[in-house]
Scaffold this motif. Sequence first.
Motif, mmCIF file in Angstrom:
data_model
loop_
_atom_site.group_PDB
_atom_site.id
_atom_site.type_symbol
_atom_site.label_atom_id
_atom_site.label_comp_id
_atom_site.label_asym_id
_atom_site.label_seq_id
_atom_site.Cartn_x
_atom_site.Cartn_y
_atom_site.Cartn_z
ATOM 1 N N UNK A 47 -4.493 8.079 4.259
ATOM 2 C CA UNK A 47 -3.425 8.245 3.261
ATOM 3 C C UNK A 47 -3.249 6.971 2.443
ATOM 4 N N UNK A 48 -3.197 5.827 3.123
ATOM 5 C CA UNK A 48 -3.021 4.571 2.404
ATOM 6 C C UNK A 48 -4.268 4.210 1.603
ATOM 7 N N UNK A 49 -5.441 4.596 2.073
ATOM 8 C CA UNK A 49 -6.666 4.372 1.319
ATOM 9 C C UNK A 49 -6.623 5.159 0.012
ATOM 10 N N UNK A 50 -6.110 6.375 0.061
ATOM 11 C CA UNK A 50 -5.983 7.191 -1.147
ATOM 12 C C UNK A 50 -4.996 6.562 -2.126
ATOM 13 N N UNK A 51 -3.925 5.963 -1.588
ATOM 14 C CA UNK A 51 -2.958 5.299 -2.463
ATOM 15 C C UNK A 51 -3.576 4.089 -3.150
ATOM 16 N N UNK A 52 -4.443 3.380 -2.443
ATOM 17 C CA UNK A 52 -5.176 2.275 -3.076
ATOM 18 C C UNK A 52 -6.032 2.791 -4.227
ATOM 19 N N UNK A 53 -6.745 3.873 -3.980
ATOM 20 C CA UNK A 53 -7.624 4.433 -5.000
ATOM 21 C C UNK A 53 -6.830 4.929 -6.208
ATOM 22 N N UNK A 54 -5.617 5.450 -5.966
ATOM 23 C CA UNK A 54 -4.792 5.928 -7.077
ATOM 24 C C UNK A 54 -4.418 4.780 -8.010
ATOM 25 N N UNK A 55 -4.051 3.627 -7.436
ATOM 26 C CA UNK A 55 -3.699 2.472 -8.259
ATOM 27 C C UNK A 55 -4.896 2.026 -9.093
ATOM 28 N N UNK A 56 -6.072 2.010 -8.490
ATOM 29 C CA UNK A 56 -7.283 1.618 -9.216
ATOM 30 C C UNK A 56 -7.591 2.608 -10.333
ATOM 31 N N UNK A 57 -7.442 3.887 -10.048
ATOM 32 C CA UNK A 57 -7.703 4.920 -11.059
ATOM 33 C C UNK A 57 -6.790 4.759 -12.261
ATOM 34 N N UNK A 58 -5.505 4.501 -12.009
ATOM 35 C CA UNK A 58 -4.565 4.308 -13.115
ATOM 36 C C UNK A 58 -4.924 3.063 -13.919
ATOM 37 N N UNK A 59 -5.344 1.998 -13.239
ATOM 38 C CA UNK A 59 -5.725 0.772 -13.939
ATOM 39 C C UNK A 59 -6.920 1.017 -14.855
ATOM 40 N N UNK A 60 -7.914 1.736 -14.360
ATOM 41 C CA UNK A 60 -9.099 2.043 -15.166
ATOM 42 C C UNK A 60 -8.726 2.936 -16.348
ATOM 43 N N UNK A 61 -7.845 3.884 -16.119
ATOM 44 C CA UNK A 61 -7.405 4.782 -17.195
ATOM 45 C C UNK A 61 -6.693 4.008 -18.298
ATOM 46 N N UNK A 96 -2.116 -4.697 -3.930
ATOM 47 C CA UNK A 96 -2.097 -5.689 -2.859
ATOM 48 C C UNK A 96 -1.034 -5.337 -1.822
ATOM 49 N N UNK A 97 0.122 -4.895 -2.274
ATOM 50 C CA UNK A 97 1.169 -4.487 -1.337
ATOM 51 C C UNK A 97 0.738 -3.281 -0.528
ATOM 52 N N UNK A 98 0.101 -2.320 -1.172
ATOM 53 C CA UNK A 98 -0.381 -1.147 -0.447
ATOM 54 C C UNK A 98 -1.503 -1.507 0.516
ATOM 55 N N UNK A 99 -2.323 -2.481 0.145
ATOM 56 C CA UNK A 99 -3.418 -2.902 1.023
ATOM 57 C C UNK A 99 -2.874 -3.471 2.329
ATOM 58 N N UNK A 100 -1.767 -4.183 2.273
ATOM 59 C CA UNK A 100 -1.181 -4.738 3.493
ATOM 60 C C UNK A 100 -0.772 -3.625 4.453
ATOM 61 N N UNK A 101 -0.228 -2.534 3.913
ATOM 62 C CA UNK A 101 0.130 -1.395 4.759
ATOM 63 C C UNK A 101 -1.115 -0.682 5.280
ATOM 64 N N UNK A 102 -2.103 -0.524 4.409
ATOM 65 C CA UNK A 102 -3.352 0.113 4.823
ATOM 66 C C UNK A 102 -4.016 -0.661 5.955
ATOM 67 N N UNK A 103 -3.969 -1.992 5.871
ATOM 68 C CA UNK A 103 -4.631 -2.824 6.874
ATOM 69 C C UNK A 103 -3.999 -2.672 8.251
ATOM 70 N N UNK A 104 -2.713 -2.357 8.311
ATOM 71 C CA UNK A 104 -2.051 -2.150 9.607
ATOM 72 C C UNK A 104 -2.733 -1.019 10.364
ATOM 73 N N UNK A 105 -2.918 0.109 9.695
ATOM 74 C CA UNK A 105 -3.502 1.280 10.357
ATOM 75 C C UNK A 105 -5.005 1.114 10.551
ATOM 76 N N UNK A 106 -5.668 0.461 9.601
ATOM 77 C CA UNK A 106 -7.099 0.206 9.766
ATOM 78 C C UNK A 106 -7.351 -0.695 10.967
ATOM 79 N N UNK A 107 -6.490 -1.680 11.172
ATOM 80 C CA UNK A 107 -6.641 -2.595 12.303
ATOM 81 C C UNK A 107 -6.492 -1.849 13.627
ATOM 82 N N UNK A 108 -5.536 -0.941 13.682
ATOM 83 C CA UNK A 108 -5.351 -0.161 14.909
ATOM 84 C C UNK A 108 -6.558 0.740 15.169
#
Length: 240
Positions: A47-61, A96-108
């Motif tokens: 879920x958090x990985x998808x949120x990262x991708x959404x931010x990137x998609x909007x930036x590219x758009x 970057x803020x979303x990445x910090x949350x994503x990293x919590x679950x990725x680490x687990x």
Amino acid sequence: MTDSDSDEFDPTAREQREIGREMVDQSTGLGSVMAHAYRGEMDEATTWRQRLDQATTWAVTVIAAILTWAFSNTENPHYILLIGIVIVTIFLGIEARRYRNYDVYRSRVRLLQQNLFANALDPSQGVEHPNWRAELSGDYRRPTLKVTFGEALANRLRRIYLALIGVLLAAWTFRITAFTPRQDWLVTAGIAAVPGPVVVVAVATFTVAAFGIAFWPRERHAKGEFREGDPETWKDSESE
């Protein structure tokens, strides 16, 4: 002695840390719980990985729209490209803020993969972290962010945003030089009452700061996943 027989718990003891072996040898309640926990952590990480991708998609758009408009007419102001850099930088902060949350679950997830499932598949190799059960338990009791905002910012800059910002900077440079060859580019770079040299210095300072954040040596806290290796060792070439 098992967890149910005593309140004493030594996470570094072999029978405690290598429960992957026990999960394979016999069906246990703990094994079932850990399987469900793993699925839950994977879902959160996805879920958090998808949120990262959404931010990137909007930036590219946004970049695509700004580039199209900036070069559609010579009368369009060049500073729209600088506004685009500001907008992309905002997306960088969000990601970057979303990445910090994503990293919590990725680490687990990585902790479970390295010490539970890898041990279940090959008990002879032991576990990567002798204290992994206590570490995971502590994180469940009191979840904490694993990486600083600065490290998350540097990660997203290196992976994606330096390239995006570079595209806008290159477009801006072309817009104030080759796109208007009859004018001095320092004069063209001016914005309203702000002289061109001031704008150029500000852009150059921002660029240096971005590279400094991205490549400044710092201790890594994010849990790595992939390592360089020999691709041929994964498959049995003799059976191909």
